[in-house]
Design a protein around this motif. Sequence first.
Motif, mmCIF file in Angstrom:
data_model
loop_
_atom_site.group_PDB
_atom_site.id
_atom_site.type_symbol
_atom_site.label_atom_id
_atom_site.label_comp_id
_atom_site.label_asym_id
_atom_site.label_seq_id
_atom_site.Cartn_x
_atom_site.Cartn_y
_atom_site.Cartn_z
ATOM 1 N N PRO A 57 48.050 54.269 36.079
ATOM 2 C CA PRO A 57 47.264 53.082 36.469
ATOM 3 C C PRO A 57 46.272 52.643 35.395
ATOM 4 N N LEU A 58 45.633 53.614 34.735
ATOM 5 C CA LEU A 58 44.688 53.272 33.664
ATOM 6 C C LEU A 58 45.428 52.687 32.467
ATOM 7 N N THR A 59 46.606 53.221 32.153
ATOM 8 C CA THR A 59 47.412 52.698 31.051
ATOM 9 C C THR A 59 47.774 51.239 31.285
ATOM 10 N N VAL A 60 48.223 50.927 32.510
ATOM 11 C CA VAL A 60 48.598 49.553 32.850
ATOM 12 C C VAL A 60 47.370 48.644 32.801
ATOM 13 N N HIS A 61 46.265 49.130 33.330
ATOM 14 C CA HIS A 61 45.020 48.348 33.340
ATOM 15 C C HIS A 61 44.597 47.999 31.914
ATOM 16 N N GLU A 62 44.599 48.978 31.006
ATOM 17 C CA GLU A 62 44.172 48.743 29.629
ATOM 18 C C GLU A 62 45.144 47.828 28.887
ATOM 19 N N ALA A 63 46.441 47.990 29.153
ATOM 20 C CA ALA A 63 47.441 47.161 28.476
ATOM 21 C C ALA A 63 47.295 45.697 28.873
ATOM 22 N N LEU A 64 47.099 45.438 30.157
ATOM 23 C CA LEU A 64 46.912 44.065 30.612
ATOM 24 C C LEU A 64 45.630 43.460 30.050
ATOM 25 N N SER A 65 44.582 44.258 29.976
ATOM 26 C CA SER A 65 43.325 43.775 29.432
ATOM 27 C C SER A 65 43.480 43.401 27.964
ATOM 28 N N ARG A 66 44.155 44.261 27.188
ATOM 29 C CA ARG A 66 44.364 43.976 25.767
ATOM 30 C C ARG A 66 45.238 42.740 25.563
ATOM 31 N N ALA A 67 46.126 42.490 26.516
ATOM 32 C CA ALA A 67 46.998 41.321 26.418
ATOM 33 C C ALA A 67 46.309 40.045 26.883
ATOM 34 N N GLY A 68 45.043 40.161 27.310
ATOM 35 C CA GLY A 68 44.275 38.984 27.677
ATOM 36 C C GLY A 68 44.386 38.568 29.116
ATOM 37 N N LEU A 69 44.904 39.445 29.992
ATOM 38 C CA LEU A 69 44.973 39.156 31.425
ATOM 39 C C LEU A 69 43.837 39.902 32.118
ATOM 40 N N ARG A 70 42.741 39.198 32.346
ATOM 41 C CA ARG A 70 41.535 39.824 32.885
ATOM 42 C C ARG A 70 40.996 39.026 34.080
ATOM 43 N N PRO A 71 40.487 39.741 35.099
ATOM 44 C CA PRO A 71 40.533 41.197 35.258
ATOM 45 C C PRO A 71 41.954 41.658 35.595
ATOM 46 N N PRO A 72 42.412 42.750 35.014
ATOM 47 C CA PRO A 72 43.805 43.186 35.165
ATOM 48 C C PRO A 72 44.241 43.380 36.609
ATOM 49 N N GLU A 73 43.360 43.904 37.442
ATOM 50 C CA GLU A 73 43.755 44.193 38.827
ATOM 51 C C GLU A 73 44.141 42.928 39.601
ATOM 52 N N ASP A 74 43.685 41.775 39.135
ATOM 53 C CA ASP A 74 44.051 40.532 39.809
ATOM 54 C C ASP A 74 45.521 40.170 39.587
ATOM 55 N N TYR A 75 46.144 40.810 38.606
ATOM 56 C CA TYR A 75 47.532 40.488 38.273
ATOM 57 C C TYR A 75 48.520 41.547 38.760
ATOM 58 N N PHE A 76 48.057 42.694 39.206
ATOM 59 C CA PHE A 76 48.941 43.801 39.575
ATOM 60 C C PHE A 76 50.047 43.365 40.533
ATOM 61 N N ASP A 77 49.722 42.604 41.551
ATOM 62 C CA ASP A 77 50.667 42.280 42.612
ATOM 63 C C ASP A 77 51.348 40.922 42.431
ATOM 64 N N ARG A 78 51.123 40.282 41.300
ATOM 65 C CA ARG A 78 51.764 38.988 41.083
ATOM 66 C C ARG A 78 53.202 39.170 40.596
ATOM 67 N N TYR A 79 54.009 38.151 40.859
ATOM 68 C CA TYR A 79 55.392 38.130 40.408
ATOM 69 C C TYR A 79 55.552 37.038 39.340
ATOM 70 N N PRO A 80 56.597 37.137 38.497
ATOM 71 C CA PRO A 80 56.733 36.182 37.391
ATOM 72 C C PRO A 80 56.644 34.720 37.799
ATOM 73 N N HIS A 81 57.230 34.340 38.947
ATOM 74 C CA HIS A 81 57.223 32.935 39.333
ATOM 75 C C HIS A 81 55.835 32.437 39.722
ATOM 76 N N GLU A 82 54.890 33.351 39.868
ATOM 77 C CA GLU A 82 53.526 32.971 40.226
ATOM 78 C C GLU A 82 52.631 32.789 39.000
ATOM 79 N N MET A 83 53.224 32.862 37.814
ATOM 80 C CA MET A 83 52.437 32.777 36.575
ATOM 81 C C MET A 83 53.013 31.723 35.645
ATOM 82 N N SER A 84 52.179 31.258 34.725
ATOM 83 C CA SER A 84 52.625 30.309 33.705
ATOM 84 C C SER A 84 53.433 31.041 32.636
#
Length: 262
Positions: A57-84
Amino acid sequence: MLYEDTALDYSAKGLKRYRRHTQLVLQDPGGALNPKQNVYDAVALGPRLHGLTEGLPLTVHEALSRAGLRPPEDYFDRYPHEMSGGQQQRVVIAGVLALNPSVIVADEPVASLDASVRGEILKLILGLRDELGLSALVVSHDLGLAWNIADRVAVMYLGRVVEQGTVEEVLLRPQHPYTRALLSVVPTGAEDWHPTLLTGEPPDPTAIPGGCRFHPRCPRWAGAPPAVRASGACDRRELPVLAPDTSAAACHLLDSTTLENV
């Protein structure tokens, strides 16, 4: 192929170990992501395949943060069609970062994105390269992109590198006739601008011609004196593979004093 000066081990185990350190960013993030998989599982997929599940969980959190998706936990449950498209590409990049690679291979990483987000993704890749000490191999047909982000450029034709060197050497002082033709079609605004239009189509990759692969379309070879053409320099003599970390062009006629203006 060498990785860290060591020949690749092509066994299943050796390739899996290599893939752990070299990760791919595909051109189309929508096609790269599983539509039935949420963001957390998409980013966690690589570590799970390599058995790196401790602290996942920490690995995923840090990876999303580094990729510019912040806060990372807001994206955990999203699916591709829900994003740009830009957010999808950031998820792909996060999945790469989750394995802490040393090399990223990016195949046209911004070609499918809107112009407004292309700069953001390129800035992200460059920032990660500097921040994490990554090496990035970016495949592109966009010479402007190469000029803006690359340190070195390699120009390929029909599966072979025909010219390589620093950005300034290749894009400002091209030596190979194929590189010159590519650059000549970029509008300059000058009144005497005349692009070099190559004749014919690239040869069938399953029936590659002998000698230099570019010679059937090469204006330098077409304009060569009869004595040079009779020598078979280009249509019968194979060119050597360019050595890594050199600045060179693979052309038999490169040093010919009789062809300096061709």
